[in-house]
Design an enzyme around this catalytic site. Structure first.
Site, mmCIF file in Angstrom:
data_model
loop_
_atom_site.group_PDB
_atom_site.id
_atom_site.type_symbol
_atom_site.label_atom_id
_atom_site.label_comp_id
_atom_site.label_asym_id
_atom_site.label_seq_id
_atom_site.Cartn_x
_atom_site.Cartn_y
_atom_site.Cartn_z
ATOM 1 N N ASN A 136 8.314 -21.120 6.852
ATOM 2 C CA ASN A 136 8.482 -21.509 5.460
ATOM 3 C C ASN A 136 9.593 -20.710 4.799
ATOM 4 O OD1 ASN A 136 7.305 -22.816 2.843
ATOM 5 N ND2 ASN A 136 7.525 -20.644 2.354
ATOM 6 N N GLU A 137 10.569 -21.408 4.251
ATOM 7 C CA GLU A 137 11.648 -20.801 3.467
ATOM 8 C C GLU A 137 12.257 -19.574 4.155
ATOM 9 O OE1 GLU A 137 10.646 -20.038 -0.587
ATOM 10 O OE2 GLU A 137 10.006 -22.092 -0.986
ATOM 11 N N HIS A 150 0.822 -1.211 0.000
ATOM 12 C CA HIS A 150 0.000 0.000 0.000
ATOM 13 C C HIS A 150 0.855 1.260 0.000
ATOM 14 C CE1 HIS A 150 -4.281 -1.217 0.391
ATOM 15 N NE2 HIS A 150 -3.723 -2.373 0.729
ATOM 16 N N ASN A 171 11.150 -27.840 -0.162
ATOM 17 C CA ASN A 171 10.619 -27.190 -1.357
ATOM 18 C C ASN A 171 11.670 -27.250 -2.459
ATOM 19 O OD1 ASN A 171 8.487 -26.538 0.300
ATOM 20 N ND2 ASN A 171 8.888 -24.338 0.334
ATOM 21 N N HIS A 200 4.543 -17.886 6.768
ATOM 22 C CA HIS A 200 4.911 -17.875 5.355
ATOM 23 C C HIS A 200 5.136 -16.428 4.913
ATOM 24 C CE1 HIS A 200 4.529 -20.219 1.355
ATOM 25 N NE2 HIS A 200 5.129 -19.055 1.117
ATOM 26 N N ASP A 216 -5.052 -7.641 -1.169
ATOM 27 C CA ASP A 216 -6.175 -7.371 -0.277
ATOM 28 C C ASP A 216 -7.245 -8.463 -0.353
ATOM 29 O OD1 ASP A 216 -4.852 -5.094 0.412
ATOM 30 O OD2 ASP A 216 -6.356 -3.685 -0.341
ATOM 31 N N GLU A 275 6.691 -28.287 -1.524
ATOM 32 C CA GLU A 275 6.387 -27.434 -2.680
ATOM 33 C C GLU A 275 7.137 -27.943 -3.891
ATOM 34 O OE1 GLU A 275 6.847 -23.175 -2.313
ATOM 35 O OE2 GLU A 275 6.053 -23.187 -0.267
ATOM 36 N N ARG A 312 -1.840 -28.508 2.260
ATOM 37 C CA ARG A 312 -0.940 -27.621 2.983
ATOM 38 C C ARG A 312 -1.401 -26.174 2.813
ATOM 39 N NH1 ARG A 312 4.766 -25.233 1.484
ATOM 40 N NH2 ARG A 312 5.255 -24.266 3.475
ATOM 41 N N TYR A 362 12.127 -26.766 -6.768
ATOM 42 C CA TYR A 362 11.541 -26.362 -8.037
ATOM 43 C C TYR A 362 12.467 -26.597 -9.227
ATOM 44 C CZ TYR A 362 7.775 -23.852 -5.608
ATOM 45 O OH TYR A 362 6.675 -23.539 -4.844
#
Length: 440
Positions: A134-135, A7, A275, A90, A20, A344, A45, A277
């Site tokens: 997380n991460e 914002h 995780n 997260h 939002d 992930e 999850r 990728y």
């Protein structure tokens, strides 16, 4: 802190949009559970938003509407025989705590412990699998070492290391609270979620092999070593201390873990949440001259992608399915975690229902994961794809799609639609078969 971050400056996302409303699962949770049921999955999850149940991050004020939302979601999952795997953090810190210094302030670990205790008390009846943070690497490097993510602090020489220490202590505090106060009655388990690409040496040279190992230690061992072995990786301690000394400091920019802290963090895991990728090639380069300190100079190597690997719609994600098999083997050998859970794994594109590149991705990565299980003997306890829905992807806004289910973010109803990858995933879940026709 992400609400404030976006914002304050709408240009911080690629499309100038904020989160939002995003997928509006706050109102559409029943529909989303039915999508999960139709997929046939047995586990879902998701993360709790700290500020949704504790608006200022402290237990002084509990937002009952937020508690009711998660309670209703968990009850609906239970009614549909879907097990929750719940992450406590997260990337999104309550703004009040961010203003107190965020993950640079040691007291945030204490606040996190209180938040975790409340969550275990409120939701532990329904949750048997927890994840703490997380991460943490992503929070530290992208939010405290870069202005890419909230809170947008560019403290790449030292803030990233302080951030790492505080998040590790927060994780350990939550683990010990669960272990001491809730495990006996609730019977669950808890770990933190770590991410990494597989780091492949660019050549067979010893220098490239060493550079690749240094890459994974600086990014992955940074958090895995304290939890699964004890203390920071030795290569981090040595390189950062040496460069700090050459820069004229009388101490290392990597904050020391005391023996008490090492003992407190070490062993705080019940499984390895991973995780994964993609992969990267890593080559040796000479150390940078002593000048402006940075994490990159501390690390001292060069990581890049092979031009033959198909690229997704984002510049960090490439299709190299062998990276899955190699990373889970590395984790198993290096850390002996007992069980690895893939939390992930997924592919980015810019949209479209007939997403055959994502189908190819899942086929390739799941095939390599199966090889790791059947041929290498790796104990993989579970797998969750990222992600169920096309969602808000941080600084990418809504420009990057990773969902099995499409979401029309421009429609008032945030309309969901099945993709080809969702139907493929559904088929895999139902048949346990990665190709169109399986032989018994």
């Amino acid at each position: 802190m992400w609400d404030r971050f976006l914002h304050d400056n709408s240009s911080r996302t690629e499309d100038g949009r904020n989160a939002d409303i995003a997928c509006d699962s706050y109102h559409k949770w029943q529909e989303d559970v039915q999508l999960l049921k139709e997929l046939g999955v047995k586990i879902y999850r998701f993360s709790i938003s700290w500020s949704r149940i504790l608006p200022d991050g402290t237990t002084n004020k509990i937002n009952q509407a937020g508690v009711d939302y998660y309670s209703n979601l968990l009850k609906e999952l239970e009614a549909n025989n879907i097990e929750p795997l719940v992450s406590l953090y997260h990337w999104d810190l309550p703004q009040h705590l961010s203003e107190l210094g965020g993950w640079l302030n040691p007291q945030i670990a204490d606040y996190f412990g209180e938040y975790a205790r409340l969550s275990f008390r409120l939701f532990g009846k329904y949750v048997r699998q927890w994840a703490t943070v997380n991460e943490p690497k992503s929070t530290c490097l992208l939010g405290y070492g870069n202005d890419f993510n909230a809170p947008g602090l560019v403290l790449v020489a030292d803030g990233v290391y302080q951030c790492a220490k505080i998040q590790l202590l927060a994780h350990a505090k939550a683990w010990h609270i669960y272990d001491d106060e809730f495990r006996a009655s609730q019977g669950g388990r808890i770990s933190l979620v770590l991410d990494s690409p597989w780091t492949e040496p660019a050549s067979d040279s010893d220098l490239d092999k060493e550079a690749a190992e240094r890459e994974i230690q600086f990014g992955f061992g940074w958090f895995a070593n304290p939890v699964y072995i004890g203390d920071w990786p030795q290569v981090m301690k040595e390189r950062i201390a040496n460069r700090s000394k050459l820069e004229g400091l009388g101490f290392s920019r990597l904050p020391e873990l005391t023996q008490a802290e090492i003992d407190y963090i070490n062993g705080t895991h019940d499984y390895f949440a991973l995780n994964i990728y993609t992969g990267t090639l890593v080559e040796f380069i000479p150390d940078a001259h002593i000048g402006t300190p940075s994490y990159k100079s501390d690390k001292g190597n060069n990581a890049y992608s092979d031009p033959s690997w198909p690229e997704s719609s984002t510049d960090w994600l490439y299709y190299w399915p062998l990276s899955m098999r190699r990373l889970v083997n590395y984790v198993n050998k290096k850390y002996s975690p007992g069980e690895i859970f893939i939390t992930e794994n997924g592919w980015a594109d810019t949209g479209g229902i007939d997403d055959q590149d994502r189908v190819r991705y899942f086929k390739g990565y799941l095939s390599n994961l199966l090889d790791a299980i059947l041929e290498d003997g790796i104990n993989v306890g579970g797998y969750t794809a990222w992600s169920l829905l096309d969602n808000f992807e941080w600084a990418a806004g809504y420009t990057q799609k990773l969902g099995l289910i499409s979401v029309d973010h421009d429609s008032p109803n945030k309309t969901r639609a099945w993709k080809a990858s969702g139907r493929y995933y559904q088929q895999v879940v139902q048949t346990r078969c990665l190709v169109d026709t399986c032989v018994e």
